[in-house]
Design an enzyme around this catalytic site. Structure first.
Site, PDB file in Angstrom:
ATOM      1  CG  HIS A 110      -2.121  -0.905   1.014  1.00  9.92           C
ATOM      2  ND1 HIS A 110      -3.375  -0.616   1.520  1.00  9.92           N
ATOM      3  CD2 HIS A 110      -2.255  -2.088   0.351  1.00  9.92           C
ATOM      4  CE1 HIS A 110      -4.219  -1.578   1.187  1.00  9.92           C
ATOM      5  NE2 HIS A 110      -3.559  -2.489   0.487  1.00  9.92           N
ATOM      6  CG  HIS A 289      -5.025 -11.761  -2.667  1.00  8.85           C
ATOM      7  ND1 HIS A 289      -6.195 -11.469  -3.336  1.00  8.85           N
ATOM      8  CD2 HIS A 289      -4.632 -10.596  -2.094  1.00  8.85           C
ATOM      9  CE1 HIS A 289      -6.483 -10.177  -3.186  1.00  8.85           C
ATOM     10  NE2 HIS A 289      -5.543  -9.639  -2.432  1.00  8.85           N
TER      11      HIS A 289
END
EC number: 1.11.1.21
Length: 773
Positions: A110, A289
């Site tokens: 992020h 993920h």
């Protein structure tokens, strides 16, 4: 002193600390409760943005050499410290699966993921995740905890390790302890020291304290044109996130509608804006993920305000969770609950295997967020992150199902399913690109793990020189040879500035080094066409100088372009009666067309370049809510110019006539090519008056106030220096009778600064202006 004042935004109270003894009920002064200028004059040109993140805000000072400090660190010891921490668990914020790795990957992702190719802003390069607005975006929920957990390591290594580098390195270490062979790591990111008040993050005006969920946030969105799936569906430039306060897309689908193909459409737009192709996009999503879990055990409406709005006693931590312990098994982040794989702390291909092996149905998380669960009751389970022996169904987000539904993404997934080694390499390289994309040239890369491979196109590679650079004697001879070609001062100055002006400090791309002004796509841009014949003439000078030399010295076209501009400025100053020497630092190298990514460089093409009085014909459609002068200010910001530097550089370029088309617009002088202060004197002359030349107010005519006789033509990019109070007062400093000598000296200084903006091979890791470069 017992009176109370109420902050209605956060409904919290605190004692009034200074009731004025002379009447009234508060002391405002310089610290008034609201910034008055922003409220009173919302359309004011915010020139002060040029001075953000300046030396005055930096506790380390302008002479701190980060490269020297970073190189004192034992990187192996630092990584050992990080990895030891990653496999621990701290009581106030326990790790999932007894491993902070997945949490730190998210933090690093992020931090880097705000990068966007359109203007180069965002990214991990200055550690802006520490400041507003990014620190308090809903999508960054609990990254404040990740950074706070790293604080002991940061304190141990002090200023030799920037927060920006630490966040990325921690992400790399997390990947390594879970089995992924990383592609490399480079230090060299300089921290910012104040909030970013310049970057445009979107048109929505939303009080973040009133946002209680993804649904609440995205329903206020105003950044899309067309409908999802239509050919006209597009995201406002330069934005790269699908909704306000997100890094990429809403994991529940567009506007939380659960539509996988609609999610794929959003993903393709946003990741393309992030300079990622389809294969890199799938690799990043599927690779990221493979680790960790998503958190959604508490309804969003119960979570407290973000860090920038949290009460003082929270000490910079936000999103207080009142449920249970507020962390661990009760954690709330994006509202989706569960893990993608049976082994969330191991690098494997289980994410893609399960995504394609099973059919998935929509369900809801405990927090009420939309997610997906396998229809097959015999599908593998995933362990609870905190309760030993407890198992849960696997989870997918709508943005995961999108990879299976979209035909092009599905092809990439199937490739990775059949070749795990290819997937491993693709994710490793995509992660390296994600976390290093905004660092600029490899001269800024520090440390023993810098990837050896050259020629990565996203790094805008420039070959190493195979010859000795020219010295002072050769420079003098080359300048004479250039001027003997009969090229005008205006053309030489225009060409040199055009080469350097592509630079943008946001991601350190562009600039004169590499000589890309002579290559596609830059040579074909309308704003650069005036440079073509100059470049051909300079090629002849280069061939004459380089041919048959026995001393090993050569001059590159990139150096020649800059040197021609230096010679032109010296001639223009001398014609104004001032002898000066313009600094010149040789060493630029010419790159090749093969090492130039045309598509990526096309993003550097200016929509507005006020320095060369250029406004793209499609400007109104490209940026309907912006004025040319606002884009001009943005360009000055990307060039790290202060307001005085912006003014003096423009005035000089007008005196030299560096207009893209060579027109007389904005050239307030009859001594073109002479470095005079005529631009400032005529701009501020009270005997002259300006009138609109078109109804839209984009062009203007200067007339004599008494006779009405027209004297000069101008654009908004000229008149802003007389209409804006701050810029006009700077222009006044040069318009007076004592301004000429100061003007030439200041222009030469800022000219050299612009020519050297991309020379990280010689200027290192120190500040070079109001922004960290």
């Amino acid at each position: 002193m017992n009176e109370m004042t109420i902050d209605k935004t956060n409904t919290r109270s605190y004692p009034m600390e200074g009731k004025c003894p002379f009447g009234g009920d508060r002391i405002g002064g310089a610290l008034g409760s609201r910034p008055a200028l922003e409220n009173w004059y919302p359309h004011r040109l915010r020139v002060e943005l040029l001075h953000q993140n300046g030396v005055a805000a930096d506790p380390l000072g302008p002479d701190f050499d980060y490269a020297a400090a970073f190189n004192t660190i034992d990187l192996d010891a630092l990584k050992s410290d990080i990895k030891q921490f990653l496999t621990s668990s701290v009581a106030w914020w326990p790790s999932d699966y007894k491993n902070y790795g997945p949490q730190m990957i998210r933090m690093a992702w992020h931090s880097a993921g705000t990068y966007r190719i359109a203007d180069g802003r965002g990214g991990a390069g200055t550690g802006m995740q520490r400041f507003a607005p990014i620190s308090s975006w809903w999508d960054n929920g609990n990254t404040d905890k990740s950074r706070r957990l790293l604080q002991p390591i940061k304190h141990k290594y002090g200023n030799a390790l920037s927060w920006a580098d630490l966040m990325v390195l921690t992400g790399n270490c997390a990947l390594e302890i879970m089995g992924l062979p990383t592609y490399g790591f480079a230090g060299g990111r300089l921290d910012a020291w104040e909030a970013d008040n310049a970057t445009y993050w979107g048109p929505e005006v939303v009080e973040m304290g009133s946002v209680s969920s993804f649904d609440d946030m995205v329903n206020r969105d105003k950044r899309w044109r067309g409908k999802n799936g239509d050919t006209d569906y597009d995201l406002e430039n330069p934005l790269a996130a699908s909704h306000q306060a997100l890094i990429y897309v809403n994991p529940e689908g567009p506007y939380a509608n659960g539509d996988p193909q609609g999610s794929a459409n959003d993903i393709r737009v946003t990741f393309t804006r992030m300079a990622m192709n389809d294969e890199e996009t799938v690799a990043l999503i599927a690779g990221g993920h493979a680790f960790g879990k998503s958190h959604g055990m508490t309804p969003a409406k119960e979570i407290g305000p973000p860090p920038e709005m949290a009460p003082m006693e929270a000490m910079g931590l936000g999103w207080h969770n009142p449920k249970g312990t507020g962390s661990g098994k009760d954690t709330m982040t994006n509202g989706i609950e569960g893990s993608w794989t049976p082994d969330p702390t191991k690098w494997d291909n289980a994410y893609l295997e399960n995504l394609f092996k099973f059919e998935w149905e929509q369900t809801k998380s405990p927090a009420g967020a939309l997610q997906w669960t396998p229809k097959d009751p015999n599908a593998p389970k995933t362990p609870d992150a905190h309760v030993a022996g407890q198992m849960h169904p696997l989870m997918m987000m709508t943005s995961d199902i999108a990879l299976k539904v979209d035909p092009e993404y599905r092809k990439v997934c199937e490739k990775f399913l059949s070749d795990f080694d290819a997937f491993t390499q693709a994710f490793s390289k995509a992660w390296y690109k994600l976390t290093h994309r905004d660092m600029g040239p490899k001269h800024r890369y520090l440390g023993p793990e810098v990837t050896i491979e050259d020629g990565l196109l996203w790094q805008d590679p420039i070959p190493d020189a195979t010859y000795a650079p020219v010295g002072e004697a050769e420079v003098a001879a080359i300048k004479q040879a250039i001027m003997a070609k009969g090229i005008s001062v205006s053309d030489l100055a225009f060409t040199a500035f055009s080469a350097a002006a592509t630079y943008r400090d946001s991601d350190k791309r562009g600039g004169a080094n590499g000589g890309r002004l002579a290559l596609a796509p830059q040579k074909d841009w309308a704003v650069n066409r005036r440079a073509a014949p100059v470049i051909e003439a300079l090629r002849a000078v280069m061939a004459a100088f380089n041919g048959g030399r026995s001393d090993g010295k050569q001059v590159s076209l990139a150096d020649l372009i800059v040197l021609g501009g230096c010679a032109a400025v010296e001639k223009a100053a001398l014609d104004a009666g001032i002898e000066t020497r313009v600094p010149f630092t040789p060493g630029r190298v010419d790159t090749t067309q093969e090492l130039t990514d045309i598509e990526m460089f096309e993003w550097l093409k200016p929509v507005v370049d006020g320095f060369r009085n250029y406004v793209d014909d499609g400007f109104g459609a490209i940026a309907p809510s912006l004025s040319p002068e606002e884009m001009f200010l943005d360009k000055a910001n990307l060039l790290t110019l202060t307001a005085p530097e912006w003014v003096v550089l423009t005035g000089g370029l007008r005196a030299l006539n560096a207009n893209h088309d060579g027109s007389n617009t904005g050239i307030f002088t009859d001594r073109v090519g002479v470095l005079t202060t005529d631009f400032f004197r005529n701009l501020t002359d009270t005997d002259l008056v300006w009138e609109k030349a078109d109804t839209a107010g984009t062009t203007f005519t200067l007339k004599d106030r008494n006779s009405g006789q027209a004297k000069f033509d101008a654009t908004r990019n000229d008149l802003v220096f007389g209409s804006n109070a701050q810029l006009r007062n700077i222009a006044d400093a040069y318009a007076g009778s004592d301004g000429q000598t100061r003007f030439v000296a200041d222009f030469v200084r800022v000219w050299d600064k612009v020519m050297m903006l991309d020379r990280y091979d010689v200027k290192g890791h120190r500040r070079s202006g109001p922004m960290a470069a």
